[in-house]
Design a protein around this motif. Structure first.
Motif, PDB file in Angstrom:
ATOM      1  N   ARG A 146       0.680  -1.596  -0.193  1.00  0.00           N
ATOM      2  CA  ARG A 146       0.302   0.168   0.170  1.00  0.00           C
ATOM      3  C   ARG A 146       1.139   0.943  -0.061  1.00  0.00           C
ATOM      4  NH1 ARG A 146       0.187  -1.551   5.373  1.00  0.00           N
ATOM      5  NH2 ARG A 146       0.213  -0.178   6.298  1.00  0.00           N
ATOM      6  N   VAL A 147       0.189   2.670  -0.306  1.00  0.00           N
ATOM      7  CA  VAL A 147       1.082   3.860  -0.589  1.00  0.00           C
ATOM      8  C   VAL A 147       0.882   4.414   0.835  1.00  0.00           C
ATOM      9  CG1 VAL A 147       1.607   6.074  -1.933  1.00  0.00           C
ATOM     10  CG2 VAL A 147       1.748   3.325  -3.353  1.00  0.00           C
ATOM     11  N   MET A 148      -0.594   4.214   1.019  1.00  0.00           N
ATOM     12  CA  MET A 148      -1.069   5.193   2.126  1.00  0.00           C
ATOM     13  C   MET A 148      -2.522   4.436   2.273  1.00  0.00           C
ATOM     14  SD  MET A 148      -2.663   9.471   2.380  1.00  0.00           S
ATOM     15  CE  MET A 148      -1.051   9.861   1.825  1.00  0.00           C
ATOM     16  N   ARG A 149      -2.538   4.435   4.384  1.00  0.00           N
ATOM     17  CA  ARG A 149      -3.803   3.829   4.422  1.00  0.00           C
ATOM     18  C   ARG A 149      -5.186   4.379   4.655  1.00  0.00           C
ATOM     19  NH1 ARG A 149      -2.292   0.107   8.977  1.00  0.00           N
ATOM     20  NH2 ARG A 149      -0.470  -0.276   8.987  1.00  0.00           N
ATOM     21  N   LEU A 150      -6.158   4.014   4.504  1.00  0.00           N
ATOM     22  CA  LEU A 150      -7.175   4.994   4.308  1.00  0.00           C
ATOM     23  C   LEU A 150      -7.686   6.211   5.425  1.00  0.00           C
ATOM     24  CD1 LEU A 150      -9.486   2.007   3.600  1.00  0.00           C
ATOM     25  CD2 LEU A 150      -8.784   3.808   1.690  1.00  0.00           C
ATOM     26  N   PRO A 151      -7.472   5.715   6.570  1.00  0.00           N
ATOM     27  CA  PRO A 151      -7.521   6.925   7.390  1.00  0.00           C
ATOM     28  C   PRO A 151      -6.063   8.049   7.097  1.00  0.00           C
ATOM     29  CG  PRO A 151      -7.343   5.095   8.840  1.00  0.00           C
ATOM     30  CD  PRO A 151      -6.787   4.278   7.912  1.00  0.00           C
ATOM     31  N   ALA A 152      -5.507   7.783   6.277  1.00  0.00           N
ATOM     32  CA  ALA A 152      -4.355   8.873   6.610  1.00  0.00           C
ATOM     33  C   ALA A 152      -4.627   9.893   5.032  1.00  0.00           C
ATOM     34  CB  ALA A 152      -2.583   8.873   6.343  1.00  0.00           C
ATOM     35  N   MET A 153      -5.291   8.871   3.942  1.00  0.00           N
ATOM     36  CA  MET A 153      -6.099   9.257   2.580  1.00  0.00           C
ATOM     37  C   MET A 153      -6.921  10.192   2.772  1.00  0.00           C
ATOM     38  SD  MET A 153      -6.897   7.247  -0.553  1.00  0.00           S
ATOM     39  CE  MET A 153      -6.059   5.979  -0.172  1.00  0.00           C
ATOM     40  N   GLU A 165     -13.846   4.197   2.677  1.00  0.00           N
ATOM     41  CA  GLU A 165     -13.736   2.319   2.456  1.00  0.00           C
ATOM     42  C   GLU A 165     -15.042   2.071   1.790  1.00  0.00           C
ATOM     43  OE1 GLU A 165     -13.244   0.144   4.524  1.00  0.00           O
ATOM     44  OE2 GLU A 165     -11.991   1.099   6.013  1.00  0.00           O
ATOM     45  N   ALA A 166     -16.071   3.243   0.792  1.00  0.00           N
ATOM     46  CA  ALA A 166     -17.033   2.449   0.125  1.00  0.00           C
ATOM     47  C   ALA A 166     -16.312   2.480  -1.395  1.00  0.00           C
ATOM     48  CB  ALA A 166     -18.015   3.371   0.291  1.00  0.00           C
ATOM     49  N   LEU A 167     -15.257   3.043  -1.667  1.00  0.00           N
ATOM     50  CA  LEU A 167     -14.838   3.194  -2.521  1.00  0.00           C
ATOM     51  C   LEU A 167     -13.908   2.552  -3.140  1.00  0.00           C
ATOM     52  CD1 LEU A 167     -14.239   7.350  -2.865  1.00  0.00           C
ATOM     53  CD2 LEU A 167     -15.055   5.634  -5.114  1.00  0.00           C
ATOM     54  N   SER A 168     -12.904   1.599  -1.994  1.00  0.00           N
ATOM     55  CA  SER A 168     -11.908   1.059  -1.568  1.00  0.00           C
ATOM     56  C   SER A 168     -12.437  -1.083  -2.508  1.00  0.00           C
ATOM     57  CB  SER A 168     -11.512   0.747  -0.327  1.00  0.00           C
ATOM     58  OG  SER A 168     -12.459   0.006   0.254  1.00  0.00           O
ATOM     59  N   ARG A 169     -14.010  -0.684  -2.105  1.00  0.00           N
ATOM     60  CA  ARG A 169     -14.547  -2.020  -2.014  1.00  0.00           C
ATOM     61  C   ARG A 169     -14.513  -2.436  -4.223  1.00  0.00           C
ATOM     62  NH1 ARG A 169     -17.359  -1.086   2.788  1.00  0.00           N
ATOM     63  NH2 ARG A 169     -18.534   0.374   1.035  1.00  0.00           N
ATOM     64  N   ASP A 170     -14.414  -1.274  -4.822  1.00  0.00           N
ATOM     65  CA  ASP A 170     -15.051  -1.321  -6.170  1.00  0.00           C
ATOM     66  C   ASP A 170     -14.105  -0.687  -6.652  1.00  0.00           C
ATOM     67  OD1 ASP A 170     -17.712  -2.044  -5.782  1.00  0.00           O
ATOM     68  OD2 ASP A 170     -18.218  -0.481  -5.907  1.00  0.00           O
ATOM     69  N   ASN A 171     -12.779   0.149  -6.323  1.00  0.00           N
ATOM     70  CA  ASN A 171     -11.994   1.007  -6.699  1.00  0.00           C
ATOM     71  C   ASN A 171     -10.991   0.166  -6.659  1.00  0.00           C
ATOM     72  OD1 ASN A 171     -10.279   2.832  -8.599  1.00  0.00           O
ATOM     73  ND2 ASN A 171     -11.955   4.226  -8.655  1.00  0.00           N
ATOM     74  N   PRO A 172      -9.709  -0.274  -7.025  1.00  0.00           N
ATOM     75  CA  PRO A 172      -8.493  -0.189  -6.906  1.00  0.00           C
ATOM     76  C   PRO A 172      -7.718   0.308  -6.818  1.00  0.00           C
ATOM     77  CG  PRO A 172      -9.467  -2.110  -7.968  1.00  0.00           C
ATOM     78  CD  PRO A 172     -10.203  -1.095  -8.040  1.00  0.00           C
ATOM     79  N   VAL A 173      -7.663   1.428  -6.920  1.00  0.00           N
ATOM     80  CA  VAL A 173      -6.820   2.499  -6.798  1.00  0.00           C
ATOM     81  C   VAL A 173      -6.714   2.899  -5.335  1.00  0.00           C
ATOM     82  CG1 VAL A 173      -6.156   5.145  -7.347  1.00  0.00           C
ATOM     83  CG2 VAL A 173      -7.366   3.414  -8.834  1.00  0.00           C
ATOM     84  N   PHE A 174      -8.004   3.188  -4.552  1.00  0.00           N
ATOM     85  CA  PHE A 174      -8.281   3.477  -3.190  1.00  0.00           C
ATOM     86  C   PHE A 174      -8.024   1.968  -2.092  1.00  0.00           C
ATOM     87  CE2 PHE A 174     -10.678   6.223  -5.365  1.00  0.00           C
ATOM     88  CZ  PHE A 174     -10.657   7.734  -5.134  1.00  0.00           C
TER      89      PHE A 174
END
Length: 236
Positions: A146-153, A165-174
């Motif tokens: 990973r490059v950045m954890r979701l809380p930091a993002m 969190e919702a975006l990460s379920r469908d989009n690999p970029v997140f």
């Protein structure tokens, strides 16, 4: 997988199966693979990449370019990212990491096949300036990338963590995870089964040009990057 088990899987067991030396978090050495020498350089213990480690890795790469023209280079990647210390910031960690990236790029331009292998953990700038600059970056299935954890993002983008969190379920970029990096083209393939055979195939098939955007489009992980790059090239 720890680096010693990986080395044995790649280069065999015995009294002296390989020439890799561990010096703290720093790995370096020369191995003989399929009868030909191969430079190995990298890190272990989830190493934070500071000025010292960046320069030591760059030194191995540059020495290989100078002394062993054309010799392949294998980057073993296990890093928690850049070293977050005042000392390294004052010494110019950004310049040291850029130097490492430039050394790898020089090796590629001089005809060395440069492979990155994420065998444990790859985070942030420690990954960007090594494996992602190689001709190809592969990974073991159990690797963490990973490059950045979701809380930091969330803090950086000002988007709600729930939205990310919702975006990460469908989009690999997140989303973190090795499978998502494969989908985006950042990781070319996962090594399973016979790791020596996987290394052999990786050396034979390392691309001569950057195909990550094309891979991302074909795999559905980065649908627009390749077309945007082409539009920029057409307009240049």
């Amino acid at each position: 997988m720890n680096w010693t088990a990986l080395a044995e899987a790649l280069f065999g067991t015995g009294p002296a199966p390989h020439g890799i030396t561990q010096d703290g978090d720093f790995l370096h050495g020369t191995v003989v693979f399929d009868g030909a020498p191969l430079t190995v350089v990298g890190t272990t213990n989830h190493a934070p990449i500071g000025v010292d480690l960046a320069l030591r890795q760059a030194r191995v790469v540059l020495d290989t370019v100078r002394d062993h023209p054309g010799r392949p280079i294998l980057l073993l990647i296990d890093t928690q990212g850049q070293q977050l210390r005042r000392r390294d910031e004052l010494l110019g960690i950004h310049r040291a990491m850029a130097h490492l990236g430039q050394a790898i790029d020089l090796a590629r331009r001089q005809g060395h096949r440069v492979l990155g292998l994420v065998y444990d953990q790859a985070l942030s700038g420690g990954f960007i300036t090594s494996g992602l600059i190689a001709d190809a970056c592969d990974a073991l299935p159990g690797a963490e990338i990973r490059v950045m954890r979701l809380p930091a993002m969330a803090r950086i983008t000002k988007l709600a963590p729930e939205r990310l969190e919702a975006l990460s379920r469908d989009n690999p970029v997140f989303a973190p995870g090795v499978d998502n990096y494969v989908a985006m083209g950042g990781v070319r393939r996962l090594w399973t089964g016979d790791l020596a055979a996987a290394l052999r195939a990786a050396l034979a098939e390392a691309p001569r040009t950057d195909v990550r955007a094309d891979d991302g489009r074909a795999r559905g992980g980065r649908r627009l990057a390749a077309s945007v790059i082409q539009r920029v090239l057409d307009a240049a």
